[in-house]
Write a protein that holds these residues in place. Sequence first.
Motif, PDB file in Angstrom:
ATOM      1  N   LEU A 400      28.851  40.198  42.915  1.00 58.59           N
ATOM      2  CA  LEU A 400      29.949  39.518  43.608  1.00 58.59           C
ATOM      3  C   LEU A 400      30.842  38.764  42.623  1.00 58.59           C
ATOM      4  CD1 LEU A 400      28.028  38.046  46.697  1.00 58.59           C
ATOM      5  CD2 LEU A 400      29.741  39.889  46.744  1.00 58.59           C
ATOM      6  N   ILE A 401      30.209  38.132  41.621  1.00 60.06           N
ATOM      7  CA  ILE A 401      30.969  37.411  40.590  1.00 60.06           C
ATOM      8  C   ILE A 401      31.603  38.404  39.621  1.00 60.06           C
ATOM      9  CG2 ILE A 401      30.828  35.709  38.732  1.00 60.06           C
ATOM     10  CD1 ILE A 401      28.318  34.575  40.171  1.00 60.06           C
ATOM     11  N   TYR A 402      30.817  39.374  39.203  1.00 57.50           N
ATOM     12  CA  TYR A 402      31.248  40.375  38.221  1.00 57.50           C
ATOM     13  C   TYR A 402      32.540  41.062  38.667  1.00 57.50           C
ATOM     14  CZ  TYR A 402      30.880  44.570  35.246  1.00 57.50           C
ATOM     15  OH  TYR A 402      31.114  45.589  34.361  1.00 57.50           O
ATOM     16  N   ASP A 403      32.582  41.468  39.942  1.00 54.07           N
ATOM     17  CA  ASP A 403      33.725  42.233  40.450  1.00 54.07           C
ATOM     18  C   ASP A 403      35.006  41.404  40.519  1.00 54.07           C
ATOM     19  OD1 ASP A 403      32.130  44.451  40.751  1.00 54.07           O
ATOM     20  OD2 ASP A 403      31.791  44.162  42.904  1.00 54.07           O
ATOM     21  N   ARG A 404      34.886  40.074  40.468  1.00 54.79           N
ATOM     22  CA  ARG A 404      36.050  39.206  40.653  1.00 54.79           C
ATOM     23  C   ARG A 404      36.485  38.484  39.379  1.00 54.79           C
ATOM     24  NH1 ARG A 404      33.279  40.233  44.895  1.00 54.79           N
ATOM     25  NH2 ARG A 404      34.319  40.481  46.932  1.00 54.79           N
ATOM     26  N   LEU A 405      35.865  38.812  38.260  1.00 60.35           N
ATOM     27  CA  LEU A 405      36.323  38.259  36.992  1.00 60.35           C
ATOM     28  C   LEU A 405      37.720  38.774  36.676  1.00 60.35           C
ATOM     29  CD1 LEU A 405      32.996  38.644  34.989  1.00 60.35           C
ATOM     30  CD2 LEU A 405      34.097  36.470  35.570  1.00 60.35           C
ATOM     31  N   ALA A 406      38.518  37.937  36.053  1.00 61.18           N
ATOM     32  CA  ALA A 406      39.918  38.276  35.812  1.00 61.18           C
ATOM     33  C   ALA A 406      40.055  39.503  34.918  1.00 61.18           C
ATOM     34  CB  ALA A 406      40.631  37.085  35.177  1.00 61.18           C
ATOM     35  N   PRO A 407      41.120  40.297  35.139  1.00 60.73           N
ATOM     36  CA  PRO A 407      41.387  41.419  34.232  1.00 60.73           C
ATOM     37  C   PRO A 407      41.525  40.914  32.798  1.00 60.73           C
ATOM     38  CG  PRO A 407      42.813  41.516  36.170  1.00 60.73           C
ATOM     39  CD  PRO A 407      42.117  40.183  36.211  1.00 60.73           C
ATOM     40  N   GLY A 408      40.982  41.663  31.884  1.00 57.28           N
ATOM     41  CA  GLY A 408      41.055  41.264  30.484  1.00 57.28           C
ATOM     42  C   GLY A 408      39.806  40.560  29.984  1.00 57.28           C
ATOM     43  N   VAL A 409      38.984  40.040  30.909  1.00 53.70           N
ATOM     44  CA  VAL A 409      37.717  39.424  30.499  1.00 53.70           C
ATOM     45  C   VAL A 409      36.697  40.520  30.237  1.00 53.70           C
ATOM     46  CG1 VAL A 409      35.806  37.936  31.220  1.00 53.70           C
ATOM     47  CG2 VAL A 409      38.158  37.324  31.841  1.00 53.70           C
ATOM     48  N   GLU A 410      36.153  40.550  29.036  1.00 52.83           N
ATOM     49  CA  GLU A 410      35.074  41.503  28.756  1.00 52.83           C
ATOM     50  C   GLU A 410      33.864  41.108  29.599  1.00 52.83           C
ATOM     51  OE1 GLU A 410      34.348  41.759  24.484  1.00 52.83           O
ATOM     52  OE2 GLU A 410      36.345  40.885  24.193  1.00 52.83           O
ATOM     53  N   LYS A 411      33.176  42.079  30.190  1.00 49.84           N
ATOM     54  CA  LYS A 411      32.082  41.718  31.088  1.00 49.84           C
ATOM     55  C   LYS A 411      30.963  42.747  31.044  1.00 49.84           C
ATOM     56  CE  LYS A 411      34.547  43.637  35.119  1.00 49.84           C
ATOM     57  NZ  LYS A 411      35.106  43.329  36.466  1.00 49.84           N
ATOM     58  N   GLN A 412      29.781  42.248  31.387  1.00 57.29           N
ATOM     59  CA  GLN A 412      28.584  43.082  31.348  1.00 57.29           C
ATOM     60  C   GLN A 412      27.541  42.454  32.268  1.00 57.29           C
ATOM     61  OE1 GLN A 412      27.165  43.601  27.355  1.00 57.29           O
ATOM     62  NE2 GLN A 412      25.366  44.790  27.941  1.00 57.29           N
ATOM     63  N   MET A 413      26.701  43.290  32.874  1.00 55.97           N
ATOM     64  CA  MET A 413      25.564  42.794  33.655  1.00 55.97           C
ATOM     65  C   MET A 413      24.285  43.333  33.052  1.00 55.97           C
ATOM     66  SD  MET A 413      26.768  42.667  37.664  1.00 55.97           S
ATOM     67  CE  MET A 413      25.088  42.908  38.129  1.00 55.97           C
ATOM     68  N   ILE A 414      23.325  42.415  32.825  1.00 58.13           N
ATOM     69  CA  ILE A 414      22.037  42.820  32.259  1.00 58.13           C
ATOM     70  C   ILE A 414      20.915  42.084  32.965  1.00 58.13           C
ATOM     71  CG2 ILE A 414      23.046  43.277  29.985  1.00 58.13           C
ATOM     72  CD1 ILE A 414      21.752  40.694  29.003  1.00 58.13           C
TER      73      ILE A 414
END
Length: 456
Positions: A400-414
């Motif tokens: 839920l948080i991951y999908d709403r991070l701003a464009p341009g923010v590098e992101k990963q789920m582990i």
Amino acid sequence: MTNAVYFIGIGGIGMSAIARYFIHRGLVVAGYDKTPTDLTRQLEKEGALIHYEENVDEIPHACKQKDSCLVVYTPAIPDDHKELVFFREQGFELQKRAQVLGTLTRQMKGLCVAGTHGKTTTSSMCAHIMHQSRQDCNAFLGGITKNYGTNYIVSDSDYVVIEADEFDRSFHWLSPWMTVITATDPDHLDIYGTKEAYLESFRHYTELIQPGGALIIHRGLEMQEHLQEGVRRYDYALTEGDFHAENIKIENGDITFDFVSPIESVRDVTLGHPIPINIENGIAAMAMAQLAGCNAEELHYGMRTYGGVDRRFDFKIKTDRLVLLSDYAHHPKEIFESARSIRQLYRDRHITAIFQPHLYTRTRDFYQDFADALSQLDEVILTEIYPAREQPIEGVTSQLIYDRLAPGVEKQMIRKDDVLNLVKSRTFDVLIILGAGDLDAQMPQIEKQLKLKMEN
């Protein structure tokens, strides 16, 4: 006459401080907790008798005497806990941790700090200022202070500094002489249900301040206070209010400011733990210490020598090549302030956060706010939710948080269990470990691994 105290959940940060108080008084202190920790091991060294199995047979004999043993428990302990059931059925005196603290606020002058966030830092700052001053104080804190290596300060002073916890309405047991209220951003909605009920709880708390005492409240809070006659009211904020800062300078990792006060202003205050959010925390701490009798010299020295608290913007590595820190922030507003502070300190560096969300209900209620706060950073790595006292809620995950991070923010789920391997395989510029769960238990290994990489 009480000569023994038994704690169910003795390893909690707040419970352990009270346990130390009773050890200091010479009582038999024993208790149960789920697993050994650094805190429980230290308590055992200090004389506490602790076991880690939910078993009535493990309770020491001295703690099975109904007329001489007080039983203290936390709201996190389930009602069907075998030892709690035993004590209840046998008719022992049972008190929540907050009830014990409430008794102390009626025996001494309680300097309490309440609010959604900032409680631990502000109360530990105030305790340090008071303890090194002529006034001195006792203190029950929600974190291990760097200055004293403990969450408990003992003295012969009439003052006691207490972190006033709103969880389970615990702070309603207190009778503050003075209190700071730092923030009232809704939290613990699994307990309160609605924002309105949360704010009402703080309003009721202000009714408990003793006549002759004082409320020191952050300017602009949504709550409405209700004070007894004879209670003084002050407000504070960063650059406005009865207490505030002027001439703020943030340069080369140092922070100085002038403390403006209706009692006595103090020039060139230096933050010993130089984090931008600590300016406001420091204003509140100095205000309460000043109202309790500390002079300008004592305020200046206390702030300059304050060393911070474990897991509160806690630097582990601080070099030109790498910065590693740990922060207990677990509410969106706390994370927003933490991210803003780290961005102010390291404007031109790549900042990565590894965040372990805390509680399914908090994630469900605030996932967009979490995403907005984290989006101030360059990279966000999310682990699974730490459940604490809760059962999973269908559809509520870190996604839920991951999908709403701003464009341009590098992101990963582990997975949390894969964090150390990730650290081994990556290089970082500024890395912050965020959250109130158990990810911080890996911090010693993370720190060790990053230091090894710097040496090679």
